[in-house]
Design a protein around this motif. Structure first.
Motif, PDB file in Angstrom:
ATOM      1  N   ALA A 154       9.744   3.311 -22.873  1.00 57.38           N
ATOM      2  CA  ALA A 154       9.546   3.902 -21.544  1.00 57.38           C
ATOM      3  C   ALA A 154       8.151   4.467 -21.329  1.00 57.38           C
ATOM      4  N   ALA A 155       7.218   4.207 -22.235  1.00 57.33           N
ATOM      5  CA  ALA A 155       5.900   4.837 -22.164  1.00 57.33           C
ATOM      6  C   ALA A 155       5.181   4.506 -20.857  1.00 57.33           C
ATOM      7  N   SER A 156       4.646   5.539 -20.214  1.00 57.78           N
ATOM      8  CA  SER A 156       3.835   5.353 -19.011  1.00 57.78           C
ATOM      9  C   SER A 156       3.024   6.612 -18.772  1.00 57.78           C
ATOM     10  N   LEU A 157       1.892   6.456 -18.095  1.00 55.84           N
ATOM     11  CA  LEU A 157       1.067   7.616 -17.782  1.00 55.84           C
ATOM     12  C   LEU A 157       1.777   8.541 -16.797  1.00 55.84           C
ATOM     13  N   GLY A 158       2.652   7.979 -15.970  1.00 54.15           N
ATOM     14  CA  GLY A 158       3.407   8.808 -15.035  1.00 54.15           C
ATOM     15  C   GLY A 158       4.267   9.824 -15.759  1.00 54.15           C
ATOM     16  N   LEU A 159       4.924   9.397 -16.842  1.00 51.09           N
ATOM     17  CA  LEU A 159       5.754  10.319 -17.619  1.00 51.09           C
ATOM     18  C   LEU A 159       4.899  11.364 -18.338  1.00 51.09           C
ATOM     19  N   VAL A 160       3.736  10.955 -18.825  1.00 56.34           N
ATOM     20  CA  VAL A 160       2.829  11.919 -19.454  1.00 56.34           C
ATOM     21  C   VAL A 160       2.408  12.969 -18.430  1.00 56.34           C
ATOM     22  N   LEU A 161       2.143  12.533 -17.191  1.00 57.50           N
ATOM     23  CA  LEU A 161       1.777  13.462 -16.128  1.00 57.50           C
ATOM     24  C   LEU A 161       2.914  14.438 -15.837  1.00 57.50           C
ATOM     25  N   GLU A 162       4.150  13.937 -15.823  1.00 58.46           N
ATOM     26  CA  GLU A 162       5.300  14.824 -15.607  1.00 58.46           C
ATOM     27  C   GLU A 162       5.408  15.858 -16.722  1.00 58.46           C
ATOM     28  N   ALA A 163       5.150  15.434 -17.955  1.00 58.96           N
ATOM     29  CA  ALA A 163       5.187  16.375 -19.083  1.00 58.96           C
ATOM     30  C   ALA A 163       4.108  17.444 -18.926  1.00 58.96           C
ATOM     31  N   ILE A 164       2.937  17.051 -18.439  1.00 54.14           N
ATOM     32  CA  ILE A 164       1.848  18.018 -18.223  1.00 54.14           C
ATOM     33  C   ILE A 164       2.245  19.045 -17.174  1.00 54.14           C
ATOM     34  N   VAL A 165       2.926  18.607 -16.118  1.00 56.02           N
ATOM     35  CA  VAL A 165       3.379  19.535 -15.076  1.00 56.02           C
ATOM     36  C   VAL A 165       4.351  20.557 -15.676  1.00 56.02           C
ATOM     37  N   VAL A 166       5.263  20.095 -16.534  1.00 50.41           N
ATOM     38  CA  VAL A 166       6.213  21.009 -17.184  1.00 50.41           C
ATOM     39  C   VAL A 166       5.465  22.063 -17.993  1.00 50.41           C
ATOM     40  N   ALA A 187       7.645  24.371 -24.257  1.00 54.33           N
ATOM     41  CA  ALA A 187       6.336  23.736 -24.081  1.00 54.33           C
ATOM     42  C   ALA A 187       5.993  22.871 -25.286  1.00 54.33           C
ATOM     43  N   LEU A 188       6.302  23.371 -26.480  1.00 47.83           N
ATOM     44  CA  LEU A 188       6.002  22.624 -27.700  1.00 47.83           C
ATOM     45  C   LEU A 188       6.792  21.321 -27.762  1.00 47.83           C
ATOM     46  N   LEU A 189       8.081  21.379 -27.441  1.00 45.23           N
ATOM     47  CA  LEU A 189       8.906  20.180 -27.464  1.00 45.23           C
ATOM     48  C   LEU A 189       8.418  19.159 -26.444  1.00 45.23           C
ATOM     49  N   THR A 190       8.010  19.636 -25.271  1.00 41.40           N
ATOM     50  CA  THR A 190       7.506  18.737 -24.236  1.00 41.40           C
ATOM     51  C   THR A 190       6.225  18.048 -24.686  1.00 41.40           C
ATOM     52  N   LEU A 191       5.341  18.795 -25.346  1.00 41.47           N
ATOM     53  CA  LEU A 191       4.084  18.216 -25.830  1.00 41.47           C
ATOM     54  C   LEU A 191       4.328  17.160 -26.905  1.00 41.47           C
ATOM     55  N   VAL A 192       5.345  17.374 -27.737  1.00 41.20           N
ATOM     56  CA  VAL A 192       5.667  16.370 -28.762  1.00 41.20           C
ATOM     57  C   VAL A 192       6.018  15.046 -28.101  1.00 41.20           C
ATOM     58  N   TYR A 193       6.827  15.095 -27.043  1.00 38.05           N
ATOM     59  CA  TYR A 193       7.189  13.858 -26.350  1.00 38.05           C
ATOM     60  C   TYR A 193       6.012  13.275 -25.575  1.00 38.05           C
ATOM     61  N   ALA A 194       5.114  14.131 -25.067  1.00 43.38           N
ATOM     62  CA  ALA A 194       3.920  13.622 -24.388  1.00 43.38           C
ATOM     63  C   ALA A 194       3.063  12.811 -25.368  1.00 43.38           C
ATOM     64  N   VAL A 195       2.917  13.326 -26.591  1.00 44.23           N
ATOM     65  CA  VAL A 195       2.179  12.594 -27.628  1.00 44.23           C
ATOM     66  C   VAL A 195       2.907  11.304 -27.979  1.00 44.23           C
ATOM     67  N   GLY A 196       4.236  11.375 -28.084  1.00 43.10           N
ATOM     68  CA  GLY A 196       5.017  10.180 -28.384  1.00 43.10           C
ATOM     69  C   GLY A 196       4.866   9.107 -27.329  1.00 43.10           C
ATOM     70  N   LEU A 197       4.796   9.505 -26.062  1.00 43.87           N
ATOM     71  CA  LEU A 197       4.629   8.540 -24.977  1.00 43.87           C
ATOM     72  C   LEU A 197       3.257   7.873 -25.026  1.00 43.87           C
ATOM     73  N   VAL A 198       2.276   8.565 -25.589  1.00 44.83           N
ATOM     74  CA  VAL A 198       0.931   7.992 -25.714  1.00 44.83           C
ATOM     75  C   VAL A 198       0.836   7.059 -26.918  1.00 44.83           C
ATOM     76  N   PHE A 199       1.361   7.507 -28.058  1.00 42.99           N
ATOM     77  CA  PHE A 199       1.232   6.732 -29.294  1.00 42.99           C
ATOM     78  C   PHE A 199       2.355   5.711 -29.482  1.00 42.99           C
ATOM     79  N   ARG A 200       3.478   5.866 -28.778  1.00 41.58           N
ATOM     80  CA  ARG A 200       4.587   4.910 -28.791  1.00 41.58           C
ATOM     81  C   ARG A 200       5.031   4.552 -30.225  1.00 41.58           C
ATOM     82  N   PRO A 201       5.604   5.486 -30.961  1.00 40.15           N
ATOM     83  CA  PRO A 201       6.024   5.207 -32.334  1.00 40.15           C
ATOM     84  C   PRO A 201       7.145   4.164 -32.368  1.00 40.15           C
ATOM     85  N   GLN A 202       7.090   3.267 -33.344  1.00 42.24           N
ATOM     86  CA  GLN A 202       8.104   2.224 -33.485  1.00 42.24           C
ATOM     87  C   GLN A 202       9.110   2.534 -34.584  1.00 42.24           C
TER      88      GLN A 202
END
Length: 364
Positions: free
Chosen positions: A118-130, A319-334
């Motif tokens: 589901a990685a997308s910059l839109g989701l990263v932006l939503e995480a930043i808003v949170v 905030a910490l949990l949200t940032l972890v997922y923001a990083v995950g959306l960028v790096f897309r771990p397999q």
């Protein structure tokens, strides 16, 4: 803990009956939440709400009706501790819902983690808003409690403003971003732009707009009533067993009010809408702190300056949990660990450690 309004009618009931009432309220929220989601999808499709800012607001409010009901009830009865714990604890726990969706949404050999799909910059932006909203929550907790003008405080007004600006940015990101693939990574599952929910078109054709509106209204009323019942029965039960209001609000109550997100999220993931499932979680988490404005207006008191150490602690965890997922959306771990992505695994560990710290704060 708790106000007289929440304990007066249920405080004398035996603990076993309070537990039965609490479970019944949670069951109503689960069933009504599913119907609320389906009817919202139909109305969104028929009235074209999803393409407008108002659509996102309707979806955010509909998803968080239990939290709205509990916040209004708690603020009206003076149980600010329960309202704050439910809101802030709810954000942390609803972030963990993504891990639940990661584990139970799609299973099988070769299935990649949800943040890869589901990685997308839109989701990263939503995480930043949170995270931005949560930063204002922490800052607001340090303001003087007398800073109230017209039943409002500057911190809750700023939170609402950031949420509205965030909605505009997410809407714009869903239309076009100056990035490759409009900010969506290759081979992801993003069938529709962010802000729209899963739709069953066959069901939509069979259901009239009027019937969908009736179902929506009935489900909303049921959810609101069940939310009030949850808050009052849970408040009375936690008092009888000696559980602090913030610990109860951040765990048991937050889990009960997260049932709609779990049920609808699993449905979305199984239908291939991974992006939308995560978007619903982040969108709801960005909206929840706006309820502090509601609590401030109703109670007439500055809510955030009265936040205790547990509230601020929960905000930092969220905030910490949200940032972890923001990083995950960028790096897309397999890689998957225990049936979930590495980022989800880290989130679960951090949340469990966070609950342990919350217990230490409440006890020591």
């Amino acid at each position: 803990m708790g106000g007289a309004g929440s304990l007066g009618s249920m405080g004398s009931l035996p603990l076993w009956l309070l537990v039965v009432i609490f479970v019944a309220g949670a069951a109503v929220i689960w069933v009504a939440g599913i119907q609320l989601s389906k009817s919202t999808d139909i109305l969104d499709d028929r009235l074209h709400l999803g393409s407008a800012l108002g659509g996102l607001i309707v979806l955010a409010v509909a998803t968080n009706l239990p939290e709205i009901a509990i916040t209004v009830s708690a603020a009206a009865s003076g149980s600010i501790e329960v309202a704050a714990g439910n809101i802030l604890g709810g954000i942390a726990l609803q972030t963990v819902v993504i891990a639940i969706l990661d584990v139970f949404g799609k299973r099988g050999k070769g299935v990649r983690p949800i943040t890869y799909r589901a990685a997308s910059l839109g989701l990263v932006l939503e995480a930043i808003v949170v995270v931005a909203v949560l930063a204002v929550v922490i800052a607001g907790s340090q303001l003087p409690p007398r800073l109230v003008v017209a039943r409002l405080t500057p911190d809750v007004v700023l939170i609402a403003a950031i949420w509205v600006v965030g909605l505009f940015l997410v809407q714009r990101a869903g239309k076009r971003l100056p990035w490759h693939e409009d900010g969506v990574a290759p081979d992801t599952s993003t069938p529709r732009p962010s802000g729209h929910r899963t739709r069953g078109h066959d069901e939509h054709h069979r259901t009239s707009t009027g019937r969908a509106a009736v179902v929506f209204t009935a489900s909303a009323v049921a959810t609101l009533v069940a939310g009030v019942v949850l808050e009052r029965a849970g408040d009375a039960a936690s008092s009888q067993i000696g559980l602090s209001g913030v610990l109860f609000g951040a765990t048991v109550l937050a889990l009960a009010t997260s049932l709609p997100e779990i049920s609808t999220g699993l449905q979305a993931v199984r239908q291939g809408d991974d992006n939308l499932a995560i978007s619903d979680i982040f969108g709801g988490n960005a909206f929840l702190p706006v309820l502090f404005l509601v609590a401030t207006v109703i109670s007439g008191r500055a809510v955030l300056p009265q936040a205790n150490a547990s509230d601020v602690y929960l905000t930092a965890i969220a905030a910490l949990l949200t940032l972890v997922y923001a990083v995950g959306l960028v790096f897309r771990p397999q890689r998957r660990i225990a049936g979930m992505g590495i980022d989800s695994f880290v989130v679960v560990l951090l949340y469990l450690a966070g609950v342990g710290g919350l217990v230490a704060i409440a006890v020591l």
